[in-house]
Design a protein around this motif. Structure first.
Motif, PDB file in Angstrom:
ATOM      1  N   GLU A 148       0.829  -1.215   0.000  1.00 21.69           N
ATOM      2  CA  GLU A 148       0.000   0.000   0.000  1.00 21.69           C
ATOM      3  C   GLU A 148       0.858   1.257   0.000  1.00 21.69           C
ATOM      4  OE1 GLU A 148      -3.473   0.510  -0.223  1.00 21.69           O
ATOM      5  OE2 GLU A 148      -3.202  -1.533  -0.945  1.00 21.69           O
ATOM      6  N   TRP A 149       1.941   1.249   0.762  1.00 21.26           N
ATOM      7  CA  TRP A 149       2.819   2.423   0.759  1.00 21.26           C
ATOM      8  C   TRP A 149       3.477   2.610  -0.602  1.00 21.26           C
ATOM      9  CZ3 TRP A 149       1.656   5.793   4.041  1.00 21.26           C
ATOM     10  CH2 TRP A 149       1.370   5.501   5.376  1.00 21.26           C
TER      11      TRP A 149
ATOM     12  N   ARG B  81      -6.366   4.582  -0.011  1.00 24.84           N
ATOM     13  CA  ARG B  81      -5.496   3.424   0.235  1.00 24.84           C
ATOM     14  C   ARG B  81      -5.977   2.635   1.445  1.00 24.84           C
ATOM     15  NH1 ARG B  81      -4.075   3.938  -4.181  1.00 24.84           N
ATOM     16  NH2 ARG B  81      -4.797   1.791  -4.012  1.00 24.84           N
ATOM     17  N   ASP B  82      -5.558   1.385   1.530  1.00 22.44           N
ATOM     18  CA  ASP B  82      -5.942   0.499   2.634  1.00 22.44           C
ATOM     19  C   ASP B  82      -4.995   0.723   3.808  1.00 22.44           C
ATOM     20  OD1 ASP B  82      -6.988  -1.466   4.229  1.00 22.44           O
ATOM     21  OD2 ASP B  82      -6.138  -3.146   3.091  1.00 22.44           O
ATOM     22  N   LEU B  83      -5.242   1.794   4.551  1.00 25.58           N
ATOM     23  CA  LEU B  83      -4.426   2.156   5.699  1.00 25.58           C
ATOM     24  C   LEU B  83      -5.287   2.141   6.957  1.00 25.58           C
ATOM     25  CD1 LEU B  83      -2.521   5.260   4.220  1.00 25.58           C
ATOM     26  CD2 LEU B  83      -1.704   2.891   4.310  1.00 25.58           C
ATOM     27  N   LEU B  84      -4.640   2.027   8.081  1.00 24.96           N
ATOM     28  CA  LEU B  84      -5.312   2.144   9.375  1.00 24.96           C
ATOM     29  C   LEU B  84      -4.723   3.339  10.109  1.00 24.96           C
ATOM     30  CD1 LEU B  84      -7.166   0.903  11.673  1.00 24.96           C
ATOM     31  CD2 LEU B  84      -5.045  -0.164  12.524  1.00 24.96           C
ATOM     32  N   GLY B  85      -5.592   4.266  10.525  1.00 22.10           N
ATOM     33  CA  GLY B  85      -5.131   5.378  11.333  1.00 22.10           C
ATOM     34  C   GLY B  85      -5.009   4.947  12.792  1.00 22.10           C
ATOM     35  N   ILE B  86      -3.897   5.306  13.414  1.00 26.91           N
ATOM     36  CA  ILE B  86      -3.689   4.989  14.830  1.00 26.91           C
ATOM     37  C   ILE B  86      -3.335   6.278  15.553  1.00 26.91           C
ATOM     38  CG2 ILE B  86      -3.020   2.569  14.571  1.00 26.91           C
ATOM     39  CD1 ILE B  86      -0.105   3.438  14.538  1.00 26.91           C
ATOM     40  N   SER B  87      -3.835   6.421  16.782  1.00 25.86           N
ATOM     41  CA  SER B  87      -3.555   7.666  17.504  1.00 25.86           C
ATOM     42  C   SER B  87      -3.713   7.462  19.002  1.00 25.86           C
ATOM     43  CB  SER B  87      -4.501   8.781  17.041  1.00 25.86           C
ATOM     44  OG  SER B  87      -5.816   8.559  17.509  1.00 25.86           O
ATOM     45  N   ALA B  88      -3.057   8.332  19.747  1.00 28.18           N
ATOM     46  CA  ALA B  88      -3.215   8.396  21.192  1.00 28.18           C
ATOM     47  C   ALA B  88      -2.928   9.828  21.617  1.00 28.18           C
ATOM     48  CB  ALA B  88      -2.270   7.429  21.896  1.00 28.18           C
ATOM     49  N   ALA B  89      -3.681  10.308  22.603  1.00 29.33           N
ATOM     50  CA  ALA B  89      -3.521  11.687  23.056  1.00 29.33           C
ATOM     51  C   ALA B  89      -3.747  11.759  24.555  1.00 29.33           C
ATOM     52  CB  ALA B  89      -4.503  12.601  22.323  1.00 29.33           C
ATOM     53  N   MET B  90      -3.236  12.825  25.150  1.00 29.72           N
ATOM     54  CA  MET B  90      -3.449  13.055  26.573  1.00 29.72           C
ATOM     55  C   MET B  90      -3.259  14.536  26.874  1.00 29.72           C
ATOM     56  SD  MET B  90       0.048  11.899  28.568  1.00 29.72           S
ATOM     57  CE  MET B  90       0.220  10.265  27.847  1.00 29.72           C
ATOM     58  N   LEU B  91      -3.691  14.940  28.059  1.00 26.77           N
ATOM     59  CA  LEU B  91      -3.413  16.267  28.578  1.00 26.77           C
ATOM     60  C   LEU B  91      -2.100  16.219  29.361  1.00 26.77           C
ATOM     61  CD1 LEU B  91      -6.915  17.370  29.917  1.00 26.77           C
ATOM     62  CD2 LEU B  91      -5.883  17.892  27.698  1.00 26.77           C
TER      63      LEU B  91
ATOM     64  N   LEU C   2     -10.039   4.147  11.915  1.00 24.24           N
ATOM     65  CA  LEU C   2      -9.210   4.764  12.941  1.00 24.24           C
ATOM     66  C   LEU C   2      -9.333   4.009  14.251  1.00 24.24           C
ATOM     67  CD1 LEU C   2      -7.454   7.100  14.061  1.00 24.24           C
ATOM     68  CD2 LEU C   2      -9.582   8.323  14.553  1.00 24.24           C
ATOM     69  N   GLU C   3      -8.189   3.670  14.815  1.00 18.01           N
ATOM     70  CA  GLU C   3      -8.144   3.142  16.173  1.00 18.01           C
ATOM     71  C   GLU C   3      -7.356   4.143  17.004  1.00 18.01           C
ATOM     72  OE1 GLU C   3      -6.926  -0.856  16.695  1.00 18.01           O
ATOM     73  OE2 GLU C   3      -8.278  -1.656  15.156  1.00 18.01           O
ATOM     74  N   GLY C   4      -7.971   4.626  18.073  1.00 20.73           N
ATOM     75  CA  GLY C   4      -7.283   5.617  18.870  1.00 20.73           C
ATOM     76  C   GLY C   4      -7.898   5.746  20.240  1.00 20.73           C
ATOM     77  N   ASN C   5      -7.206   6.451  21.096  1.00 25.53           N
ATOM     78  CA  ASN C   5      -7.750   6.680  22.419  1.00 25.53           C
ATOM     79  C   ASN C   5      -7.219   7.989  22.982  1.00 25.53           C
ATOM     80  OD1 ASN C   5      -5.320   6.133  24.326  1.00 25.53           O
ATOM     81  ND2 ASN C   5      -5.329   4.347  22.990  1.00 25.53           N
ATOM     82  N   PHE C   6      -8.014   8.580  23.852  1.00 22.52           N
ATOM     83  CA  PHE C   6      -7.570   9.732  24.623  1.00 22.52           C
ATOM     84  C   PHE C   6      -7.333   9.218  26.031  1.00 22.52           C
ATOM     85  CE2 PHE C   6      -7.363  13.656  26.831  1.00 22.52           C
ATOM     86  CZ  PHE C   6      -7.008  14.614  25.890  1.00 22.52           C
TER      87      PHE C   6
END
Length: 299
Positions: A67-68, A121-131, A263-267
């Protein structure tokens, strides 16, 4: 570095590293399993300092080498339409060089077009965030004994993103996959980041599929430029929500991107930080025990 050039200008002149070259560097030859590259980018405040940021975001994409390989020529072709060789979201939004010759509508069109390329494209978004305040209140205050291995929110958030990617590929391919992680080079973080895969592989079940973790430069590696765009959009989204939760609405561009890309992510709130910090404390103890006895619980 060429005489007379700033470090930023010198980086902009560096030749691109192809996905093929990166894949050959990070994957053993003739691997039969699916091969994936994770690219991750951190966003703090405009100054790029840890201490000044109310919100901290790490985000990026998981995609197969195939994919890339598809997205890179399309990305280069779109940049070339505006006479560009690289993309950096903060510079584009602000109209700084090399985007200073483009009008704001033209820059917005460029960003929208690049989002469309990502969405195709066949991509998966990944994320994590915090204060940052939550980090200081929980990790710095309640878990000071792990600050030698987890001394920055960046490591905690990167770890969360990596776990998301590993879980996704493991569920999809029954654990028979190989993952390489490329993160945007941050000189102050590189030594510790490079040490993480060894800890993961030796002491966590989910680290077994990681074959490499390496720093990169977004000016040289186009998948990191895609991660940069995504992380910036998420950062602005989280800052807007934090500063004005009553009137907050997600940016249409981010909504469009998330509609087309899973998208897989978390705060990470304080409870999540406590759970992760406890796991890192166990990991640290496990490492210390192995170093002392030479025996792992997994043996």
């Amino acid at each position: 570095m060429p005489i007379g050039l700033t470090p930023k200008a010198a980086r902009a002149m560096m030749p691109l590293i192809s996905v093929e070259t990166m894949a050959l560097a990070v994957f053993p030859h003739l691997i039969p399993e699916p091969r994936f590259i994770i690219v991750i980018e951190a966003y703090l405040d405009d100054s790029g300092t840890h201490d000044g940021s109310a919100v901290i975001v790490v985000a990026g994409f998981l995609g197969s080498v195939d994919e890339w390989l598809k997205i890179v020529p399309e990305w280069q072709k779109r940049l070339k339409l505006d006479g560009l060789h690289r993309f950096r979201m903060t510079d584009c939004v602000a109209g700084r060089a090399p985007f200073d010759g483009l009008s704001e509508p033209r820059r917005n069109l460029l960003i929208d077009d690049l989002c469309s390329l990502i969405g195709a494209r066949d991509l998966l978004g990944i994320s994590a965030a915090m204060l940052r305040a939550d980090w200081d209140a929980v990790v710095a205050a309640e878990f000071p004994d792990i600050l030698d291995v987890l001394d920055s929110p960046y490591y905690a958030l990167s770890s969360s993103c990596i776990q998301q990617a590993v879980k996704h590929t493991s569920d999809r391919f029954d654990g028979k996959e190989s993952l390489a992680i490329v993160y945007d080079c941050r000189p102050q973080d590189s030594p510790k980041q490079l040490a993480l895969p060894g800890l993961y592989k030796a002491h966590t079940y989910w680290g077994q599929s990681i074959v490499a973790m390496t720093p990169g430069l977004s000016a040289q590696f186009i998948p990191l430029q895609a991660a940069d765009l995504f992380a910036n959009e998420l950062y602005r989204n989280h800052v807007g929500r934090h500063n004005n939760p009553e009137a907050f609405t997600a940016h249409p561009r981010l909504v469009k991107l998330m509609r087309n890309v899973p998208l897989e992510g978390n705060f990470m709130n304080r409870d999540a930080l406590r759970r992760q910090s406890a796991r890192f404390r166990d990991l640290k103890r496990s490492v210390a025990e192995v170093e002392h006895t030479g025996v792992s619980h997994d043996d």
